[in-house]
Design a protein around this motif. Sequence first.
Motif, PDB file in Angstrom:
ATOM      1  N   GLU A  69       0.334  -0.886   0.059  1.00  0.00           N
ATOM      2  CA  GLU A  69      -0.069  -0.120  -0.138  1.00  0.00           C
ATOM      3  C   GLU A  69       0.513   1.303  -0.227  1.00  0.00           C
ATOM      4  O   GLU A  69       0.311   2.092  -1.006  1.00  0.00           O
ATOM      5  CB  GLU A  69      -0.984   0.377   1.142  1.00  0.00           C
ATOM      6  N   ASN A  70       1.699   1.035   0.647  1.00  0.00           N
ATOM      7  CA  ASN A  70       3.001   2.345   0.985  1.00  0.00           C
ATOM      8  C   ASN A  70       4.029   2.412   0.046  1.00  0.00           C
ATOM      9  O   ASN A  70       5.064   2.930   0.506  1.00  0.00           O
ATOM     10  CB  ASN A  70       3.375   2.954   2.671  1.00  0.00           C
ATOM     11  N   GLU A  71       3.885   1.549  -1.604  1.00  0.00           N
ATOM     12  CA  GLU A  71       4.755   1.547  -2.102  1.00  0.00           C
ATOM     13  C   GLU A  71       4.889   2.298  -3.022  1.00  0.00           C
ATOM     14  O   GLU A  71       4.343   2.699  -3.245  1.00  0.00           O
ATOM     15  CB  GLU A  71       5.072   0.134  -2.492  1.00  0.00           C
ATOM     16  N   ALA A  72       5.830   3.298  -3.498  1.00  0.00           N
ATOM     17  CA  ALA A  72       6.509   4.007  -4.855  1.00  0.00           C
ATOM     18  C   ALA A  72       6.264   3.978  -5.781  1.00  0.00           C
ATOM     19  O   ALA A  72       6.866   2.266  -6.160  1.00  0.00           O
ATOM     20  CB  ALA A  72       7.520   4.919  -4.248  1.00  0.00           C
ATOM     21  N   GLY A  73       5.675   4.495  -6.767  1.00  0.00           N
ATOM     22  CA  GLY A  73       6.235   3.842  -8.057  1.00  0.00           C
ATOM     23  C   GLY A  73       7.243   3.970  -9.159  1.00  0.00           C
ATOM     24  O   GLY A  73       7.481   2.809  -9.626  1.00  0.00           O
ATOM     25  N   SER A  74       8.647   4.408  -7.988  1.00  0.00           N
ATOM     26  CA  SER A  74       9.090   4.729  -8.760  1.00  0.00           C
ATOM     27  C   SER A  74      10.565   5.365  -6.987  1.00  0.00           C
ATOM     28  O   SER A  74      10.103   5.928  -6.403  1.00  0.00           O
ATOM     29  CB  SER A  74       9.683   6.358  -9.997  1.00  0.00           C
ATOM     30  N   ALA A  75      11.524   5.033  -7.333  1.00  0.00           N
ATOM     31  CA  ALA A  75      13.005   5.713  -6.469  1.00  0.00           C
ATOM     32  C   ALA A  75      12.869   7.170  -6.614  1.00  0.00           C
ATOM     33  O   ALA A  75      12.355   7.073  -5.088  1.00  0.00           O
ATOM     34  CB  ALA A  75      14.626   5.013  -7.004  1.00  0.00           C
ATOM     35  N   LYS A  76      12.634   7.702  -7.516  1.00  0.00           N
ATOM     36  CA  LYS A  76      12.242   9.298  -7.411  1.00  0.00           C
ATOM     37  C   LYS A  76      11.285   9.303  -6.648  1.00  0.00           C
ATOM     38  O   LYS A  76      11.304  10.778  -5.898  1.00  0.00           O
ATOM     39  CB  LYS A  76      12.522   9.328  -8.914  1.00  0.00           C
ATOM     40  N   GLN A  77      10.481   9.486  -6.887  1.00  0.00           N
ATOM     41  CA  GLN A  77       8.779   9.482  -5.994  1.00  0.00           C
ATOM     42  C   GLN A  77       8.734   9.334  -4.207  1.00  0.00           C
ATOM     43  O   GLN A  77       8.466   9.521  -3.634  1.00  0.00           O
ATOM     44  CB  GLN A  77       7.557   8.482  -6.900  1.00  0.00           C
ATOM     45  N   ALA A  78       9.793   8.108  -4.166  1.00  0.00           N
ATOM     46  CA  ALA A  78       9.852   7.524  -2.475  1.00  0.00           C
ATOM     47  C   ALA A  78      10.745   8.635  -2.072  1.00  0.00           C
ATOM     48  O   ALA A  78      10.147   9.100  -1.173  1.00  0.00           O
ATOM     49  CB  ALA A  78      10.459   6.448  -2.017  1.00  0.00           C
ATOM     50  N   ALA A  79      11.867   9.670  -2.882  1.00  0.00           N
ATOM     51  CA  ALA A  79      12.569  10.399  -2.485  1.00  0.00           C
ATOM     52  C   ALA A  79      12.289  11.192  -2.069  1.00  0.00           C
ATOM     53  O   ALA A  79      12.461  12.711  -1.290  1.00  0.00           O
ATOM     54  CB  ALA A  79      13.115   9.987  -3.538  1.00  0.00           C
ATOM     55  N   GLU A  80      10.499  11.995  -3.232  1.00  0.00           N
ATOM     56  CA  GLU A  80      10.433  13.390  -2.650  1.00  0.00           C
ATOM     57  C   GLU A  80       9.566  13.440  -1.734  1.00  0.00           C
ATOM     58  O   GLU A  80       9.031  12.843  -1.523  1.00  0.00           O
ATOM     59  CB  GLU A  80       9.509  13.170  -4.340  1.00  0.00           C
TER      60      GLU A  80
END
Length: 275
Positions: free
Chosen positions: A37-48
């Motif tokens: 559920e809390n997974e970002a679509g990309s590493a970039k998105q997670a970092a933001e």
Amino acid sequence: MKLAVFGLGIIGSRCAENLQSAGHEVVVWNRTPKGLENEAGSAKQAAEGAEVLAFYVKDGMALRAVFSEIKDQLRPGQVVMNHATVDLETTRWMAAECAELGCGFLDCPFTGSKDASAAGQLVYYVGGSSTLIEEMRPVLDATSKEVKVLGDVGSATVIKIATNLISAQVVQALSEALAITEANGVDRQLLIDAVASNACGSMLAKMKMPLMVAGEYDTHFSVENMRKDSAFALELAKSAGLATPGIAVANEVMTRRCAEGDGDLDFCAMYRQFE
Ligand SMILES: NC(=O)c1ccc[n+]([C@@H]2O[C@H](COP(=O)([O-])OP(=O)(O)OC[C@H]3O[C@@H](n4cnc5c(N)ncnc54)[C@H](OP(=O)(O)O)[C@@H]3O)[C@@H](O)[C@H]2O)c1
């Protein structure tokens, strides 16, 4: 705090859960999507927008790949913590990259395996600014029982590699001892009992010997990951002009096990060299 966790292997997946349980806002990312559920679509998105970025990926190559992907996203003030066991050069590279971007950086590997990470009982070895370490306590405490402050960036990487050099060779020694015990017609349980009350006994021997005798290699820390750490130890030795034949042999044994398909098993499957 707003956290991003990169790498949901044996350890990262469990740490991410503990960070969330401790009340942090956690976004996760894994190279192979997990459908969380809390997974970002990309590493970039997670970092933001993350205040802290915690890495539990496999090795230096993985770390460099993910970091290079998110680099454009990073802003001054964000804090990067590397928990993966990587080569010293990668630790220094990452510290320099973070400094250039105005981000904080902690060299922060750990000891403790699958069960310890599930229980939030890791022990972190940390190199970096003591002020930053104190600021990161609420994050580190959620996944650990102890934080060992070791000095400058790089010191924790070296200590982590050195401790794994010992563990790999202990398991090689246990393998040899079990093999000659059995080959001479003596019950291997007698060796387990003897080691338990001998100065050569250790937490590692207590943990691994029964599993080796039972042939149970459920992975807590893989042969492949221990093999890469032995290679880092050999690199450190080489750059210091040291001959370290013990870890060279353990590295050869693990390389053979990986080639024979045992890389994903627990590293106590080093014992399978005698099968
Ligand atoms: N397990 C332990 O007991 C233990 C103890 C101390 C230290 N460590 C260290 O902690 C780190 C994680 O250990 P682990 O046991 O959790 O490892 P693991 O189960 O093997 O997981 C490795 C993780 O790294 C990711 N990864 C591998 N190559 C990648 C790449 N090129 N780019 C992006 N991601 C990549 C994997 O993603 P995929 O799912 O896509 O493959 C996975 O999420 C390692 O550095 C290990 O040496 C582990």
